[in-house]
Structure formats: C-alpha cells, structure tokens
Design a protein around this motif. Structure first.
Motif, PDB file in Angstrom:
ATOM      1  N   LYS A   1      -2.668   6.005  -9.354  1.00 25.37           N
ATOM      2  CA  LYS A   1      -2.657   6.116  -7.892  1.00 25.37           C
ATOM      3  C   LYS A   1      -1.305   6.631  -7.404  1.00 25.37           C
TER       4      LYS A   1
ATOM      5  N   LYS B   1       3.020   7.522   4.005  1.00 29.15           N
ATOM      6  CA  LYS B   1       2.637   8.139   5.286  1.00 29.15           C
ATOM      7  C   LYS B   1       3.669   7.823   6.365  1.00 29.15           C
TER       8      LYS B   1
ATOM      9  N   GLU C   1       0.384   4.281  -0.417  1.00 29.71           N
ATOM     10  CA  GLU C   1      -0.125   5.425   0.345  1.00 29.71           C
ATOM     11  C   GLU C   1       0.308   5.310   1.810  1.00 29.71           C
ATOM     12  N   GLU C   2       0.158   4.119   2.386  1.00 27.09           N
ATOM     13  CA  GLU C   2       0.558   3.907   3.780  1.00 27.09           C
ATOM     14  C   GLU C   2       2.078   3.922   3.938  1.00 27.09           C
TER      15      GLU C   2
ATOM     16  N   ASN D   1       0.872  -1.171   0.000  1.00 27.46           N
ATOM     17  CA  ASN D   1       0.000   0.000   0.000  1.00 27.46           C
ATOM     18  C   ASN D   1       0.914   1.227   0.000  1.00 27.46           C
TER      19      ASN D   1
ATOM     20  N   SER E   1      -0.953  10.267  -8.197  1.00 19.36           N
ATOM     21  CA  SER E   1      -1.794  11.095  -7.315  1.00 19.36           C
ATOM     22  C   SER E   1      -1.156  11.268  -5.932  1.00 19.36           C
ATOM     23  N   LEU E   2      -0.279  10.335  -5.561  1.00 21.82           N
ATOM     24  CA  LEU E   2       0.432  10.428  -4.280  1.00 21.82           C
ATOM     25  C   LEU E   2       1.750  11.198  -4.416  1.00 21.82           C
TER      26      LEU E   2
END
Length: 157
Positions: free
Chosen positions: A58, A30, A26-27, A24, A61-62
């Motif tokens: 995706k 983060k 995104e995670e 993931n 977008s990050l």
C-alpha cells in the motif's frame, strides 16, 4: 519542494494508544500533497508481521519509499527499534535539495535536527498528534500540522 519523513512506529503506537486506530498514510499524504513532494519516506521496523501484511504494498502504491530497520532483540528480552538516526541522516542529506522537510512524528528527540535544518535555510514542519507531540518540538518548527481522527483507519473488530 517537500520531503516527507515519517516515523511509522511512533505514529502507529500513538494512533493505537489514543484512538485504537492505525494511521491512514493515504490521507496523511493527501493532507501534505498540495505542494511538490520530491521524496516521501516511511521508516518501519522490519518484523514478520510487517512482511506478511499488505502495508508495504500500500505504501509503495502511494509512492512512499519504505526503509526497514530490523528489530533488535537482546538477551534480557528487551527489544529496540529506533529509526531516529536514519531519519536524521536522510533529513540532513536532503536539506540542500528541498525547501521544506515534514517530519511525521511526535518525538522530541528531533528538536536539535529541526534547528540544524532551519540553520541551513530549510523550513521544517511536524505532523503529529497534538496531545502526544513534544511541546519543544512544536515550538521549534515553522509549522505544526495536527493528525486528527479523519487521518486514521479504525481497526476492524
């Protein structure tokens, strides 16, 4: 100032083998984004499946930069898709522009790169799966950041 360089195929294959899951991103971002991230690059193998997925959108977008390398197919039916050199070249070129380089991989081939970057005054981190990351690589870096199940996306059945 941090640069994040992610070996997508290495992380993907390991997540799949260990957990039946996908990373993931995104995670992952983060977890690493508590500092000023100046570059975040994901190195992917360019396949028809990749082009037909929303994965690249995706990542973009990050704010990941996506670098794709074509899959090489040989007459003996072997396939090769190694992005190590691309990651190493970018790491060396970024060394004077950042304070920290985070390699998202478990590949022990990066150990000499780590020592080179450290000789240039760059702190080097590796984010990888503890059970599948080269011990020599873990011992070489300034910090090891484990990828745990919370940083994965379970496959839909």
């Amino acid at each position: 100032r941090v640069a994040i360089l992610s070996d997508e195929l290495n992380i993907y294959k390991t997540a799949k083998a260990l957990y039946g899951a996908k990373p993931n991103f995104e995670e992952l971002l983060k977890k690493l984004n508590h500092r000023q991230v100046t570059r975040a690059i994901v190195y992917c193998v360019d396949t028809p499946e990749l082009e037909n997925s929303t994965f690249i959108e995706k990542l973009t977008s990050l704010n990941f930069e996506v670098k794709k390398k074509p899959l090489k197919c040989y007459p003996d039916e072997k396939k090769k898709a190694d992005v190590d050199i691309e990651i190493a070249v970018d790491a060396v070129s970024l060394a004077e522009k950042v304070d920290v380089i985070t390699l998202v991989t478990g590949d022990g081939d990066f150990e000499p790169l780590v020592y080179f970057l450290k000789s240039k005054g760059v702190r080097v981190e590796v984010m990888g799966f503890p059970q599948m990351t080269s011990r020599d690589l873990i011992n070489a870096v300034d910090k090891f950041i484990p990828i745990t199940e919370e940083l994965l996306l379970q496959e839909k059945r």
